[in-house]
Enzyme design. Sequence first.
Site, short mmCIF file in Angstrom:
data_model
loop_
_atom_site.label_atom_id
_atom_site.label_comp_id
_atom_site.label_asym_id
_atom_site.label_seq_id
_atom_site.Cartn_x
_atom_site.Cartn_y
_atom_site.Cartn_z
N LYS A 24 0.29 -1.14 0.18
CA LYS A 24 -0.07 -0.37 0.45
C LYS A 24 1.06 1.28 -0.22
O LYS A 24 2.26 0.76 0.56
CB LYS A 24 -0.79 0.00 1.31
CG LYS A 24 -1.88 0.76 1.15
CD LYS A 24 -3.28 -0.07 0.39
CE LYS A 24 -4.61 0.85 0.20
NZ LYS A 24 -5.83 -0.12 -0.40
N ASP A 46 -7.25 4.56 -4.42
CA ASP A 46 -7.81 4.63 -3.07
C ASP A 46 -7.95 6.02 -3.06
O ASP A 46 -8.53 6.31 -4.02
CB ASP A 46 -6.58 3.67 -2.12
CG ASP A 46 -7.09 3.49 -0.53
OD1 ASP A 46 -7.89 2.44 -0.70
OD2 ASP A 46 -7.02 4.45 0.65
P1 NDP Z 1 -12.59 7.78 -2.38
O1 NDP Z 1 -12.03 9.42 -2.29
O2 NDP Z 1 -13.36 7.88 -4.07
O3 NDP Z 1 -13.93 8.68 -1.50
C1 NDP Z 1 -13.97 7.85 -0.62
C2 NDP Z 1 -15.37 8.54 0.26
O4 NDP Z 1 -14.98 8.42 2.26
C3 NDP Z 1 -15.03 10.37 -0.40
O5 NDP Z 1 -17.40 10.10 0.32
C4 NDP Z 1 -15.05 10.77 1.66
O6 NDP Z 1 -15.40 11.82 2.10
C5 NDP Z 1 -15.58 9.37 2.30
N1 NDP Z 1 -14.30 9.94 3.86
C6 NDP Z 1 -13.48 9.75 3.57
N2 NDP Z 1 -12.39 10.20 4.75
C7 NDP Z 1 -13.81 9.71 5.00
C8 NDP Z 1 -13.29 10.78 7.15
N3 NDP Z 1 -11.68 10.81 8.06
N4 NDP Z 1 -14.32 10.32 7.34
C9 NDP Z 1 -15.56 10.15 6.92
N5 NDP Z 1 -16.04 9.85 5.58
C10 NDP Z 1 -14.77 9.71 5.17
O7 NDP Z 1 -12.64 6.47 -1.74
P2 NDP Z 1 -12.53 4.88 -2.46
O8 NDP Z 1 -14.01 4.67 -1.90
O9 NDP Z 1 -11.69 4.60 -3.56
O10 NDP Z 1 -12.85 4.13 -0.96
C11 NDP Z 1 -13.18 4.32 0.35
C12 NDP Z 1 -13.04 2.94 1.36
O11 NDP Z 1 -12.12 1.89 0.22
C13 NDP Z 1 -11.51 3.02 1.60
O12 NDP Z 1 -11.40 2.57 2.62
C14 NDP Z 1 -10.65 2.77 0.34
O13 NDP Z 1 -9.16 2.22 1.93
C15 NDP Z 1 -11.67 0.97 0.74
N6 NDP Z 1 -10.70 0.29 -0.72
C16 NDP Z 1 -11.13 1.28 -2.19
C17 NDP Z 1 -10.82 0.23 -3.08
C18 NDP Z 1 -10.83 0.84 -4.52
O14 NDP Z 1 -10.70 -0.12 -5.19
N7 NDP Z 1 -11.38 2.05 -4.57
C19 NDP Z 1 -10.61 -1.13 -2.98
C20 NDP Z 1 -11.05 -1.93 -1.33
C21 NDP Z 1 -10.76 -0.85 -0.25
P3 NDP Z 1 -14.86 13.30 1.56
O15 NDP Z 1 -14.73 13.62 -0.09
O16 NDP Z 1 -15.83 14.05 2.47
O17 NDP Z 1 -13.87 12.81 1.95
#
Ligand code: NDP
Length: 448
Positions: free
Chosen positions: A129, A169
């Site tokens: 990562k 991510d």
């Molecule tokens: P994005 O950046 O596309 O979206 C993240 C979302 O989560 C946004 O809506 C963001 O809101 C919210 N968010 C981020 N940080 C916080 C926080 N501290 N508190 C509350 N809300 C928060 O990321 P992904 O959708 O790609 O990733 C989301 C999760 O999924 C993560 O845990 C990631 O590790 C996991 N994941 C992702 C994969 C992928 O293929 N993308 C694969 C496997 C797991 P805001 O815009 O306001 O920050």
Amino acid sequence: MAVIDEKLDDVYAEVLHRNPGEGEFHQAVREVIDSLGPSIAKHPEFTRRKIIQRICEPERQIIFRVPWEDDRGEVHINRGFRVEFNSALGPYKGGLRFHPSVNLGIVKFLGFEQIFKNALTGLPIGGAKGGSDFDPKGRSDQEIMRFCQSFMTELYRHLGEYTDVPAGDIGVGTREIGLMFGQYKRITNRWESGVLTGKGLEWGGSLVRTEATGYGTVFFVQEMLESHGMSLEGRTAVVSGAGNVAIYAMEKLIEEGATVVACSDSAGVVFDQAGIDLDLVKQIKEVERGRISDYVDRRSGATYKDGACIWEIDCEIALPCATQNELTGRDAEKLIANGVVAVAEGANMPTTPEGVRAFQEAGVLFGPGKAANAGGVATSALEMQQNASRDSWTFEYTEDRLRQIMKSIHTACDETAKEYGQEGNLVIGANIAGFERVARAMVALGLV
Ligand code: NDP
């Protein structure tokens, strides 16, 4: 906290001692170690070869300076990370996160989880990562480009299709992958598509990669429900987040007949009793890169609340898809009181240990992230396969491969849990099934 098998007590104490102040990493290690007692009792060679101690120590950790200039000419210095955790099963594989909260402990927790998740897919990929404490919010396209180019100017020397293959991510999507791929190509003079995944469709990306993590999480929920004679049809769901994982989890839930009534971002929660209008969410988040609060300006009947807790909303299916430790023990109690049937982690480690325990004690079906969100990395591995064979598969074929992989991950977790006398406990099933595949490979590869 659960009592750790006493043989593993010292291992965990050593992890705490060697990695001070890395709370999320400690939590991730503890959660896995808690499950492994029966496996090491059955496989004395794992203890002899110190497999758990070796798994807890990254093979390589890279920390570097990322200097860049904003649109006003001001210089900024961020910190870049890549933790190459384990390559027993294949080249290092795992996403890059750009978020101000990123630090070494967070990257290590994510890299550690990735080892077992990648093993569970059954595909030839190791665990890693990376990322940076850079905050992309409010930055112009030019600033994002300058940052990505500076980041890749150091990272490129550690990558390669047989060495280390990052993906996206939080804060890293197709735009950022494109900018990093461009810089990699420029520095190395190689059009090496297999070096990054999550690429755009015109330049080596795979259909379904964008949707894969969210879709895969829903496929996993379907497997959990079906194994108990239930389905998604007609169920009410809430999904936290409004990013890549959340959007495509909502899309598949809706396709499968569920009604999604709420989603969120880090500022607040949108509630829409009539069912979330996903085209509107995509327009706001993917096209305009706006805030989820914009939703209520364009949709009558919906409400938005700043700082609200999404887990207070009545639902049968709850998918935490935002970030780590976003669903606590108290949140779990609320969901249970409101009749939740199944919870699956689209995000990495979104449920605290107290939350996981509450769900398990209440008999709620619980899919841990290592298993439930493995569809993203699995489809990245399918992207690597297509790149290696200079081929592009159809959407239907790739989605079907994803569905089969999620089914086999569920089966592996379920059967492993049964084998160790823990029927229905997919947390233990996922940890042991992932661990044993890596551990057997590490034994076979010798002391490296
Ligand atoms: P994005 O950046 O596309 O979206 C993240 C979302 O989560 C946004 O809506 C963001 O809101 C919210 N968010 C981020 N940080 C916080 C926080 N501290 N508190 C509350 N809300 C928060 O990321 P992904 O959708 O790609 O990733 C989301 C999760 O999924 C993560 O845990 C990631 O590790 C996991 N994941 C992702 C994969 C992928 O293929 N993308 C694969 C496997 C797991 P805001 O815009 O306001 O920050």
